[in-house]
Design an enzyme around this catalytic site. Structure first.
Site, PDB file in Angstrom:
ATOM      1  CE  LYS A 201       6.615  13.468  10.732  1.00 54.67           C
ATOM      2  NZ  LYS A 201       6.640  13.259  12.209  1.00 54.67           N
ATOM      3  NE  ARG A 292       7.664 -13.054  -0.954  1.00 52.61           N
ATOM      4  CZ  ARG A 292       7.827 -12.127  -0.016  1.00 52.61           C
ATOM      5  NH1 ARG A 292       9.048 -11.778   0.385  1.00 52.61           N
ATOM      6  NH2 ARG A 292       6.782 -11.530   0.536  1.00 52.61           N
ATOM      7  CB  VAL A 295       1.091 -15.090  -0.974  1.00 48.67           C
ATOM      8  CG1 VAL A 295      -0.261 -15.782  -0.751  1.00 48.67           C
ATOM      9  CG2 VAL A 295       2.159 -15.717  -0.098  1.00 48.67           C
TER      10      VAL A 295
END
Ligand code: MV4
Length: 449
Positions: A201, A292, A295
């Site tokens: 949705k 990971r 940034v």
């Protein structure tokens, strides 16, 4: 503890990892492409190995070259940073096959979160709320029509191999579904080598909120609060902050607890991020898990006064988690300074840094790899610097950001500094009225300073 870490990355994150390793007394090996031979990560590491020509495919993505570099330098661990090979399970497996510790989660955890339908099913089973839609993959147009009617239009058609905004399409009605289903299947097949699609949705007018989680090899899994990342352009984040104005302490604890349980469900080791859509009613839905260091990790570091990269290295070396859950001590904001021209549709602007002055002082952090006379190569991403501020309140962090942006001088290339100055001056930003569609609907130039 590791004796020597090879950093399979470049730019500011390579420097960030070298600093953490040095603090822990670990030797470092930089790898670099021909284009990066004058880069700071090459100079700051104890050793450096050239791994190939300019193109990422032949250098930072070249698994053979990187493993050879690890071999000849006797590195006992590889840190992949973000991007490049950071979420490549094959690389993680090959490292372990060569008795090198991959500083990241297991190949199995990477694979589970890499297949978006498997990731969703795994999180749902762990008690994480997911967007209503198909149970796994939708193979045929007939099945897609049935699921779409039950889900109710508008829907999102997403590729299981997609992610980060790639391989997804908004479908308004059955007519559009009929016209597009096979086309999108074929596109996904040619783009990702996997044509499988699933249905969700549409969650409209939502914020992008992510939870930082951390796990160790002893079954401990914690959360380190949220990051608000709604200010994006074409799925590239531009500003992030923590805490989010949209998250109450009660919601923070709920999302955090659920996210830590999600991390536990895949035996997650190290730092990871669970991304959610948060709708206007305060409902949140799992989108993806990033396996990971991200940034935007520094805003969590500055709000909590911790070091995520040092902790990552320690935990991957087999130590117990030393961090604990606590409320943010400070408000922290990150502006991504890119070599792009914001007045020209954010067009990349590589070239020589002719002049440079970085801001400083209390409450200001600059993570960057640039220096005066450095030449920004055109081959990689355009991130020049992460400008991070923190203060007691959100307003303190914004005020500090305004000063820091005014002090930041980068000459020779166009940068996103004017964009950030306008945003810090924009009442919608200042009042926290930003959703993921903000920059599509508004002209940032309106509040140019
Ligand atoms: C969505 C969505 C609305 N509804 N899924 C974009 C990146 C990927 N992680 C998933 N994304 C979205 N998935 C449903 N069911 C809207 C987005 C989306 C988005 C999400 C976060 C930040 C920016 C975005 C920009 C456009 C679309």
């Amino acid at each position: 503890m590791f004796r020597k870490i090879l950093i399979a990355n470049r730019g500011e994150i390579a420097l960030r990892i070298i600093r953490a390793a040095k603090e822990l007394g670990i030797k470092t090996v930089a790898v670099f492409s021909e284009a990066d031979k004058h880069s700071l990560h090459v100079r700051f590491a104890d050793e450096a190995v050239c791994i190939g020509p300019n193109s990422s495919k032949d250098s930072y993505l070249n698994i053979r070259s990187i493993l050879s570099a690890a071999n000849i330098t006797n590195a006992d661990a590889i840190h992949p940073g973000y991007g490049f090979l950071a979420e490549n399970s094959y690389f993680a497996q090959i490292c372990s096959d060569h008795n090198i510790t991959f500083i990241g989660p297991s190949p199995e955890a990477i694979d589970k979160m890499g297949d978006k339908a498997v990731a969703k099913a795994t999180m749902k089973a762990a008690g994480v709320p997911v967007v209503p839609g198909s149970e796994g993959v939708v193979k045929t147009i007939e099945e897609a029509r049935d699921v779409a009617i039950k889900t109710t239009y508008p829907i999102m058609l997403k590729a299981v191999a997609g992610g980060g905004g790639k391989g997804m399409r908004l479908i308004q009605n059955e007519d559009e579904l009929n016209k597009n289903f096979e086309v999108i299947q074929n596109e996904a097949m040619s783009f990702f080598g996997n044509g499988d699609l699933y249905i969700e949705k549409l969650i409209g007018d939502a914020k992008h909120i992510e939870i930082q989680i951390f796990g160790d090899r002893f079954g401990n899994h914690i959360h380190l609060n949220e990051r608000e990342c709604s200010l994006q352009r074409r799925h590239q984040k531009l500003i992030e902050e923590t805490p989010s104005v949209a998250v109450s302490q009660k919601l923070r604890e709920k999302m955090g607890k659920i996210s830590a349980a999600g991390a536990k469900a895949v035996n997650y080791v190290g730092p990871g991020t669970i991304e959610y859509l948060l709708d206007k009613s305060g409902n949140f839905f799992f989108m993806e898990m990033n396996t990971r260091i991200q940034v935007e990790h520094p805003i969590t570091e500055e709000a909590l006064k911790i070091d995520l990269v040092k902790e990552q290295i320690r935990v991957l070396a087999g130590e117990k988690l030393s961090l604990s859950e606590h409320q943010p001590m400070f408000h922290s904001i990150e502006c991504r300074i890119n070599a792009e021209d914001p007045f020209n549709d954010f067009r990349p602007s590589p070239g020589k840094i002719e002049g440079l002055h970085c801001p400083g002082g209390q409450g200001i952090r600059v993570d960057t790899h640039i220096y005066q006379n450095y030449v920004v190569p055109p081959y990689y991403d355009s991130l020049l610097a992460k400008l991070i501020t923190y203060g007691r309140t959100r307003q303190d962090a914004i005020d500090k950001m305004k000063l820091a942006l005014d002090e930041f001088v980068i000459e020779g290339v166009k940068t996103t500094i004017p964009f950030h100055q306008a945003m810090m001056n924009n009442p919608d930003f200042v009042n926290g009225k930003i959703d993921t569609k903000y920059l599509e609907k508004h002209n940032w130039l309106e509040y140019k300073v």
